[in-house]
Design an enzyme around this catalytic site. Sequence first.
Site, PDB file in Angstrom:
ATOM      1  N   GLY A 207      -0.900  -4.946  11.028  1.00 43.23           N
ATOM      2  CA  GLY A 207      -1.206  -5.033   9.607  1.00 43.23           C
ATOM      3  C   GLY A 207      -2.588  -4.607   9.185  1.00 43.23           C
TER       4      GLY A 207
ATOM      5  CB  CYS B 290      17.601  15.997  -8.594  1.00 46.35           C
ATOM      6  SG  CYS B 290      17.644  17.773  -8.365  1.00 46.35           S
TER       7      CYS B 290
END
Length: 431
Positions: free
Chosen positions: A253, A359
């Site tokens: 992390g 798209c």
Amino acid sequence: MTAHFADPARQPAGQPHFHFVNGVLHAEDVALPALCKQLGTPLYVYSRAALHANFKAYRDAIGERDVLVCYGMKANANLAVLKEFARAGAGFDIVSGGELQRVVAAGGDPGKVVFSGVGKQVWEMEAALRAGVKCFNVESLPELRRLSQVASRLGVTAPVSLRVNPDVDAQTHPYISTGLKENKFGIAIDTALEAYRVAASLPGVRVVGVDCHIGSQITDTAPYLDALDKLLDLLRALADLDISIAHLDIGGGLGIRYDDETPLAPRALLDKVFARLDASGLPPVQLVMEPGRSLVGNAGILLTRVEYLKHTDARNFAIVDAAMNDLMRPALYEAWHGVLAVTPRSGEALSYDVVGPVCESADWLARERTLALREGDLLAVESAGAYGFVMASTYNSRPRPAEVMVDGANWHVVRTRDTLASLTAGESTLP
Ligand SMILES: *Cc1c(COP(=O)(O)O)cnc(C)c1O
């Protein structure tokens, strides 16, 4: 969203491994325009030296301490990347049977593998037991019971660590925060002791560790130390039950610089972690870490070419040949990636949204960047080494990019670009 304006003097996030030489962006000693000419775009480029420098930052912070760095390989699972870390002595944090297969293929040591993930299937448990992984990071009681059965059936005992959810706020994006009560990950801290009692009673598992992973892109030590304090309390309670623990896994992390964040250096975290461990009065345990992003994020870029410049009343769009299927982080997390012209031009700059051909309105890579552009220019999307190619798909039937690793003045294609034929491989039509 705040607007970001590219500083013309902005230095690459991945420097010194990505840097300008006479106005041309290089990866180590390789000029990127020539690479694109030969291999096409979009193209992922990794720096071997950057991978090793990132790993060395952990090694240097570890010194003589007993710490195993298990690369959180879901960040970038290319075999060449895994091989470099295996060579450097890393273990691996895996989340699937497929990742285990990659570790083995790259020559990694299964004895240094920890197996995380909330949904381990029977075949994955079997494969990991046969390979001899270091530890299963178990995330629920049902998983613990299933693992005990699977191991017993194979006539072995599974080394386990329970992934404890310490309920701390890693103050990061909600999609990459994992240590809160609301998340699907881990076993709640207040029920962990009971879960360990169950583990100690099951025939097919043996307790070896305690584990947590609180989130990603964390730039502050406080959430780690909050979690650590809770884990140390748990270790004390386990000692009272005579359940002995060989390793403590604090997860991954650690955050990197995308924009103007101050990255969390391994030393800044580890110095504080060691101090707390030493002050805890507990017997020494091995420390395990699972860094992913901080080992690879700034070791990679995504190169893309400007196809069209489209000016509307509201916006200027740079339509490029990379898209959300190649780099999903902006669409998924609204993540911010630096964008650099590979050969910056002088002349009039405009504020551009850098978008792909897919798209979907979510198909953007960067917004409101001040760039001087012409059709055909090359752009580098920075900090793309982590959660880049691994999340790529062929959506819109777009071949996934090639991946290249640069090594000094040399480069190696470490994954070829998808071919058009590969896009339909495995599909068939009805007779
Ligand atoms: C994703 C993940 C990591 C690596 O996280 P980074 O933020 O990339 O360092 C480590 N451990 C577990 C369990 C993970 O799911």
